[in-house]
Design an enzyme around this catalytic site. Structure first.
Site, PDB file in Angstrom:
ATOM      1  N   ARG A  96       0.838  -1.178   0.000  1.00 55.39           N
ATOM      2  CA  ARG A  96       0.000   0.000   0.000  1.00 55.39           C
ATOM      3  C   ARG A  96       0.886   1.245   0.000  1.00 55.39           C
ATOM      4  O   ARG A  96       1.946   1.269   0.630  1.00 55.39           O
ATOM      5  CB  ARG A  96      -0.927   0.012   1.224  1.00 55.39           C
ATOM      6  CG  ARG A  96      -2.084  -0.966   1.122  1.00 55.39           C
ATOM      7  CD  ARG A  96      -3.098  -0.463   0.100  1.00 55.39           C
ATOM      8  NE  ARG A  96      -4.243  -1.347  -0.067  1.00 55.39           N
ATOM      9  CZ  ARG A  96      -4.352  -2.254  -1.014  1.00 55.39           C
ATOM     10  NH1 ARG A  96      -3.353  -2.435  -1.861  1.00 55.39           N
ATOM     11  NH2 ARG A  96      -5.434  -2.984  -1.129  1.00 55.39           N
TER      12      ARG A  96
ATOM     13  N   HIS B  55       0.280   0.685  -9.958  1.00 53.93           N
ATOM     14  CA  HIS B  55      -0.586  -0.069  -9.045  1.00 53.93           C
ATOM     15  C   HIS B  55      -1.283  -1.219  -9.780  1.00 53.93           C
ATOM     16  O   HIS B  55      -2.497  -1.414  -9.686  1.00 53.93           O
ATOM     17  CB  HIS B  55      -1.632   0.841  -8.392  1.00 53.93           C
ATOM     18  CG  HIS B  55      -2.184   0.264  -7.120  1.00 53.93           C
ATOM     19  ND1 HIS B  55      -2.703   1.047  -6.106  1.00 53.93           N
ATOM     20  CD2 HIS B  55      -2.310  -1.019  -6.678  1.00 53.93           C
ATOM     21  CE1 HIS B  55      -3.120   0.277  -5.109  1.00 53.93           C
ATOM     22  NE2 HIS B  55      -2.901  -0.985  -5.445  1.00 53.93           N
TER      23      HIS B  55
END
Length: 319
Positions: free
Chosen positions: A234, A282
């Site tokens: 993250r 991502h």
């Protein structure tokens, strides 16, 4: 207004909800599927499937029995102070796990075999070899986060020959792989790590954990010429100013980053142009929406047949 019982609410921002509506209506044809933009009776909602929902938007649903995350993370849910007390269920999907392991193995190999260096030399037309080419067995990879994703990646890196160890907040066991646990063993884990692979969940305890203090505790005697960071967990785990400073000072040799403090990564970020940083958007483990929807529908069917939910999140831990 819908008066259908046992409805499923899709609480989605950032994504187009229409394909999710189509999937769930196909998989659960016996119940209403609604979004937050629809008019519905709050008492009819028995389940919610969410991705980056608006904080507070799941409050006031008196019959809510479960909240499903539509992605791998659950920090978007546990960070909502107005979240109901219903169980939070995370995605555990084999396709997602395998994709993450592919990403981790790929980038560990790219750093081992200097793939980025040769790509830069090719762009400049330079034919130059490096004498120092260690074998995988001479490189120590540390996986930070030994959940489903981390455990699978650790096992596959071991198959490739890397010297693999793992760290997690609570004790985990992996056959043939050294594991460390808790703050008391973190220094020992970091000091034997040449490539740090981070697959931690984002919690209040892990936010900003990838900082100058941690980087300075990584191994200094490895075969790669300095520690390397790979973060596919993250963006909130990392302090990007500290990453850039560590690269500048030589505390880190290189970094591969799939997640960022702000996404999309702003055009002004120095990470884009840094020669020792590889940026990916991502996409380390893109979820298969059909597989996720099918898994959620299966959970609902099993729950209504009297079976317990699986893959529940501990709200106290945040994962």
């Amino acid at each position: 207004m819908t008066e259908r019982p046992d409805a499923l609410l899709l609480a989605i921002t950032d994504w187009d909800p229409t394909p999710w509506l189509d999937r769930f209506r196909r998989l659960l044809p016996d119940r209403a599927i609604v979004t937050g933009e629809d008019s519905f009776d709050p008492a009819s909602i028995r389940y919610a499937a969410a991705w980056k929902h608006r904080p507070g938007s799941l409050a006031g649903l008196p019959n809510l029995e479960a909240i499903f995350s539509l992605g791998a993370g659950v920090d978007h849910l546990v960070g909502d102070p107005g979240l109901p007390s219903a169980p939070i269920l995370r995605v555990v999907d084999r396709d997602l796990t395998e994709r993450m392991s592919e990403y981790v193995v790929l980038h560990c190999l790219m750093h081992l075999r200097k793939g980025w260096t040769y790509a830069q030399r090719q762009a400049r037309g330079i034919w130059e070899d490096d004498d120092d080419q260690p074998a995988a067995r001479e490189v120590r990879v540390g996986i930070m986060g030994l959940g489903v994703l981390g455990g699978d990646a650790a096992c596959k890196l071991k198959v490739m020959g890397f010297d693999v160890a793992g760290w997690s907040r609570s004790r985990r066991r992996l056959d043939g792989i050294a594991t460390y646990a808790g703050e008391a063993e973190l220094d020992a884990f970091l000091s034997r790590t040449d490539i740090l692979v981070v697959l931690l969940p984002l919690t209040p305890e892990t936010r900003g954990v990838l900082n100058a203090g941690l980087f300075g505790r990584l191994a200094r005697d490895g075969r790669l010429g300095g520690p390397i960071l790979i973060n596919a967990g993250r963006g909130g785990l990392q302090v990007e100013a500290d990453i850039l400073a560590a690269l500048r000072e030589g505390t880190l040799k290189a970094a591969t980053l799939d997640v960022f403090e702000t996404e999309p990564l702003p055009a002004s970020s120095l990470l884009w142009s840094h020669p020792a940083v590889q940026v990916t958007p991502h996409n380390a483990a893109m979820s298969d929406p059909d597989a996720i929807a099918s898994a959620i529908a299966g959970q609902i069917r099993r729950h209504e047949a009297g079976e317990a939910f699986v893959n529940a999140v501990d709200p106290g831990r945040g994962y």
